[in-house]
Design a protein around this motif. Structure first.
Motif, PDB file in Angstrom:
ATOM      1  N   ILE A  60       0.738  -1.104  -0.210  1.00  0.00           N
ATOM      2  CA  ILE A  60      -0.204  -0.168  -0.014  1.00  0.00           C
ATOM      3  C   ILE A  60       0.762   1.109  -0.064  1.00  0.00           C
ATOM      4  O   ILE A  60       1.894   1.245   0.572  1.00  0.00           O
ATOM      5  N   ASN A 108      -2.214   6.424   0.271  1.00  0.00           N
ATOM      6  CA  ASN A 108      -3.350   5.499   0.684  1.00  0.00           C
ATOM      7  C   ASN A 108      -3.599   5.528   2.135  1.00  0.00           C
ATOM      8  O   ASN A 108      -4.794   5.449   2.526  1.00  0.00           O
ATOM      9  N   PRO A 157      -5.130   0.242  -3.861  1.00  0.00           N
ATOM     10  CA  PRO A 157      -3.691   0.991  -3.558  1.00  0.00           C
ATOM     11  C   PRO A 157      -3.694   1.694  -5.051  1.00  0.00           C
ATOM     12  O   PRO A 157      -2.725   1.542  -5.514  1.00  0.00           O
ATOM     13  N   SER A 172      -2.598   4.894  -7.219  1.00  0.00           N
ATOM     14  CA  SER A 172      -1.276   5.694  -7.319  1.00  0.00           C
ATOM     15  C   SER A 172      -1.243   6.991  -7.919  1.00  0.00           C
ATOM     16  O   SER A 172      -0.862   8.028  -7.642  1.00  0.00           O
ATOM     17  N   LEU A 176     -11.374  10.878  -0.713  1.00  0.00           N
ATOM     18  CA  LEU A 176     -10.212  10.061  -1.377  1.00  0.00           C
ATOM     19  C   LEU A 176     -10.004  11.128  -2.625  1.00  0.00           C
ATOM     20  O   LEU A 176      -9.034  11.392  -2.930  1.00  0.00           O
ATOM     21  N   ASN A 188      -6.349  12.936  -3.434  1.00  0.00           N
ATOM     22  CA  ASN A 188      -5.701  12.660  -4.506  1.00  0.00           C
ATOM     23  C   ASN A 188      -5.867  13.807  -5.816  1.00  0.00           C
ATOM     24  O   ASN A 188      -5.431  13.363  -6.916  1.00  0.00           O
TER      25      ASN A 188
END
Ligand code: ADP
Ligand code: ZN
Ligand code: ZN
Length: 823
Positions: free
Chosen positions: A76, A80, A399, A401, A434, A438
């Motif tokens: 991970i 994350n 996970p 990226s 999330l 990100n």
């Protein structure tokens, strides 16, 4: 080299990370996000996750060493873990709770007691029972449980104990890796055979071993050895398929160094060669909506797309995903578990092929690990890793990226919320976090948005985009309200069908069209009752009546799974007259058969979809028109897209509307609109019959008019008045204990403490609808929090009081669940 220390998270409900020494041999390799085996407590070993590394040790504590480093690379990524921390803080749970929810089972390990021989059994006298145990241990039966299983009544703890005392055996804690890469045996020519001439010689040498010779010839024919520059390989399975050759014959050739066998890893995930299709061209409304969504994204807004059923929201998602992929970023497409059908999976796979991974709970744990690893792989190998994930709730933990887009379809669905165990998170809200973390765009979509989301959109917190036309230009179905009471009184009912619904079904079926019927209860009847004395069977462990399942001839509890055989007579008074009460889907199926002779009736509920492929089969049969009538629970309301369904019936709207929950009206409206949306999607306008005993109920009228806004406005007035979301935040506390008096006392204490805060509105404690589940009594306290209050302080205040109550000796082993934003 300076010493290094690792702070690790254990898969246990503990608040803190724990520090361990990193042995020198791993100092260069260890990274945050890797799993390590550590000892925790006297004996137990766990796979823990490295959160961070440091050079400073906490003072004056005797630290243990990490036992093993499990991963070469992190499983991970550091970014994350940001979501984990946020989640633990917001939902008042521990990082360990999040750890357990986040990683697929195959990546979590726990130690088990294993029995092994010490080696000093030489000169000791042992008895018969001890001897048998020893024999089994020598055959690798190595846990007390499995010994007991093998030996049955012959098993004796005393014998086991005596072997331990004599130091003939020992018990160790061993940790097993659950995930094992799957491998297959493959076969090729032995590298010593360099030319056809060598091959011919070998073949001749097999004159005395006819079978081996035949297999060699078969191998050459099958693979075409020496026809290409590279030596061909074939899997053993493929080579022997449809032949009479045994593994032993193959083994003979391997031993003679004519063939060579080797192991090769294979994937468990089906990768059917993907038909790549082009994107559908969007119609003008969809184009307009897409442009609006993008404008909102440009302004960094979470965006809600409110589009009626069959308006083509999915098409818009597909276009957005396509653009995200072209930017080299990843996309996450969240759907409620049961909406993840082959229909939607195929639509995505058609367009994005092998870039798509699917992640949900119907996969086994090994498959889930493979998906996890392929999402991770995207970082180092974008060509091979998954760039799009279509998944249920728990895919927020994958996970990623380089996440560029998160879509939450059917965002109103309360199954996005995890009820139990902690973390009690809402995947829609986590998707938004999330996205923020990100820097990814977030799109929520629904035909009936949750009132929280719609309110946020109206307040300008979210962007709002509407789609009001169905792609096929067919109108939304006509909604007909049918009066159950009147039909009963006039004796016009056809079993559970009002004359309105019955008539429309007959017409539809005569035209070769299909019907979907929705009933909120599975099983045959929700309860049974003795006609003579009124006895109703209840669950032993829960405060609920048992549901009758006719096919299985059993009564079962839908809360804990407890079940008993259907009694032939009343156990209280001996009367044989036991009546079924109410209608579950199973009974409806039974009653409909004689009403529609020759029609094919199918049922979709938890009971008919337990096997892995059942779900797909039911949907396929409806799609290919092998089914005329489908009866189902909530499962039939989710996102299904069939062309020939023209009538939908809601058999009883009353039990939706009268449910004691502040969201009951919101839910009833959503559910009825969603299931209505299955009717008349492509050709002609569909018809929906809503059966109710209260046709005059204002909500029924709003449903009939399909006026989402009016239903929303009505509810908002009440929500504001009674301090419910979206105006107030809610935290639900559930106090649990096996003794009702302890629950009473502890819940009372907790409520009184909380009520001392003048800022909070505290309701309860009260027993919920079902006050005992699996032997535990429950009492609920609801805390309503004004949006102006600092939420973190309120949570701290609540948690401190919970700790205090739980620490009182008279409340020992009392549990308190904290549910933030209960669904
Ligand atoms: P929603 O997600 O809003 O319920 P769907 O995306 O499932 O709607 O669309 C309903 C049906 O119409 C589907 O069968 C879909 O393939 C079709 N459809 C929608 N938009 C288009 C389009 N632009 N081109 C072709 N077919 C479309
Ligand atoms: Zn009785
Ligand atoms: Zn029960």
């Amino acid at each position: 080299m300076p010493e290094i220390f690792a702070q690790v998270i254990l898969p246990l409900p503990l608040h803190d990370a724990f520090t361990y020494r990193v042995p020198e041999k791993w100092q260069l390799q260890i990274k945050p996000g890797q799993r390590v085996v550590v000892q925790f407590g006297a004996k137990k070993f766990y796979a823990a996750l490295v959160l961070s590394l440091s050079e400073d040790a906490p003072a004056n504590i005797d630290l243990k060493e990490i036992v093993q480093l499990l991963d070469e690379e992190p499983v991970i990524l550091p970014q994350n873990l940001e979501l984990w921390k946020w989640m633990a803080g917001y939902y008042c749970c521990t990082l360990g709770d999040v750890f357990r929810a986040a990683l697929p089972t195959g990546l979590k390990l726990e130690s088990k007691s294993k029995i092994s021989l010490t080696g000093n059994d030489d000169e000791q006298e042992i008895g018969e029972k001890e001897f048998r145990i020893l024999e089994l241990i020598k055959q690798d039966v190595s846990t007390p449980d499995s010994l007991q299983k093998k030996l049955g009544l012959d098993f004796s703890y005393a014998a086991l104990k005596s072997l331990l005392d004599k130091h003939i055996i020992q018990v160790e804690e061993k940790i097993d890796a659950k995930y094992k890469a799957k491998s297959e045996t493959w076969v090729r020519l032995h590298p010593d055979i360099k030319s056809e001439k060598d091959l011919l010689e070998k073949e001749e040498s097999l004159q005395r071993a006819k079978k081996q010779q035949e297999l060699l010839v078969h191998f050459v024919e099958k693979t075409g050895a020496f026809q290409a520059a590279e030596q061909p390989v074939v899997s053993k399975k493929e080579l022997l398929k449809g032949t009479n050759f045994s593994s032993a014959i193959l083994e003979g050739l391997v031993q003679k160094k004519i063939l060579k066998s080797f192991q090769q890893q294979v994937s468990r995930i089906e990768t059917n060669t993907s038909k790549q299709a082009d994107l559908n061209l969007l119609n003008k409304y969809q184009q307009q909506a897409l442009a609006e969504v993008k404008t909102c994204f440009d302004n960094n807004l979470v965006t809600l797309i409110h589009g009626i059923t069959a308006s083509g929201k999915t098409e818009i998602y597909i276009h957005l995903i396509d653009e995200t992929l072209k930017q080299g970023k990843q996309a996450l497409y969240l759907l409620p578990e049961i909406a993840l059908t082959t229909q939607i999976v195929e639509r995505l796979k058609n367009v994005f092929g092998s870039k798509v991974g699917i992640y949900h709970s119907r996969l086994n744990s090994q498959e889930r690990v493979e998906i996890w690893k392929k999402v991770l792989l995207f970082q180092s190998d974008p060509g091979e890793g998954y760039q799009v994930v279509l998944g249920a709730r728990s895919s927020v933990f994958l996970p990623f990226s380089n996440l560029g887009l998160v879509i939450v379809d059917e965002e109103h669905e309360n199954s996005f919320k995890q009820f139990d165990p902690a973390p009690r998170y809402h995947a829609r809200d986590m998707a938004i976090v999330l996205g923020k973390q990100n820097n990814a765009n977030v799109l929520l979509g629904s035909a009936t948005p949750s009132y929280e989301s719609f309110y946020n959109a109206l307040m300008g917190k979210y962007g709002l985009v509407s789609l009001t036309k169905r792609h096929s230009n067919v109108e939304l179905p006509e909604i007909i309200v049918a009066d159950l009471t009147r039909a009963w009184k006039r004796k016009q009912m056809h079993s559970v069908l009002t004359p309105e619904l019955f008539g429309l079904m007959e017409d539809a079926l005569n035209n070769r069209e299909q019907v979907i019927l929705f009933q909120n209860r599975r099983g045959y009847s929700p309860f049974i009752q003795c006609f003579t004395c009124g006895w109703i069977p209840k669950c032993e462990n829960c405060d609920v009546s048992l549901t009758y399942h006719k096919f299985k001839k059993r009564l079962s509890c839908h809360y804990c799974g407890f079940s008993i055989a259907m009694p032939p007579e009343c156990p209280e008074c001996g009367s044989p007259e036991i009546k079924t009460r109410g209608f579950g889907t199973e009974k409806i199926e039974d009653e409909l058969k004689p009403l529609f002779p020759g029609k094919r009736i199918d049922r979709m509920d938890l009971d008919t979809t337990r096997s892995k492929n059942a779900f797909g089969r039911i949907i396929h049969n409806l799609e290919s028109r092998k089914t005329d009538i489908l009866i189902g629970t909530q499962m039939v309301t989710k996102g299904l897209d069939f062309e020939h369904v023209s009538v939908v019936g809601i058999l009883n709207a009353d039990n939706l509307i009268n449910f004691p929950d502040f969201r009951a009206h919101e839910r009833a409206y959503q559910l009825i609109s969603q299931v209505s949306g299955r009717a008349g999607r492509k050709y002609n306008r569909g018809k929906v019959v809503v059966q109710t005993s209260h046709p005059e109920h204002p909500l029924i009228e709003l449903i009939r008019q399909q006026d989402y806004r009016a239903a929303f406005n009505t509810q908002m007035t009440e929500r504001r008045l009674f301090k419910y979301p979206p105006y107030f935040r809610l935290i639900k506390l559930v106090v649990k204990h096996k003794k009702p008096e302890t629950v009473d006392r502890a819940a009372g204490q907790l409520a009184n403490l909380l009520k001392r805060s003048r800022d909070l509105t505290v309701l309860g404690p009260e027993f919920p609808l079902v006050s005992r589940i699996q032997l535990w009594y429950h009492k609920e306290i609801w805390v309503k929090i004004h949006p102006g209050l600092p939420l973190a302080d309120v949570k701290r205040f609540i948690l401190e009081n919970i700790s205090w109550v739980r620490s009182q000796p008279e409340n020992s082993s009392c549990m308190v669940n904290v549910d933030v934003d209960p669904a």
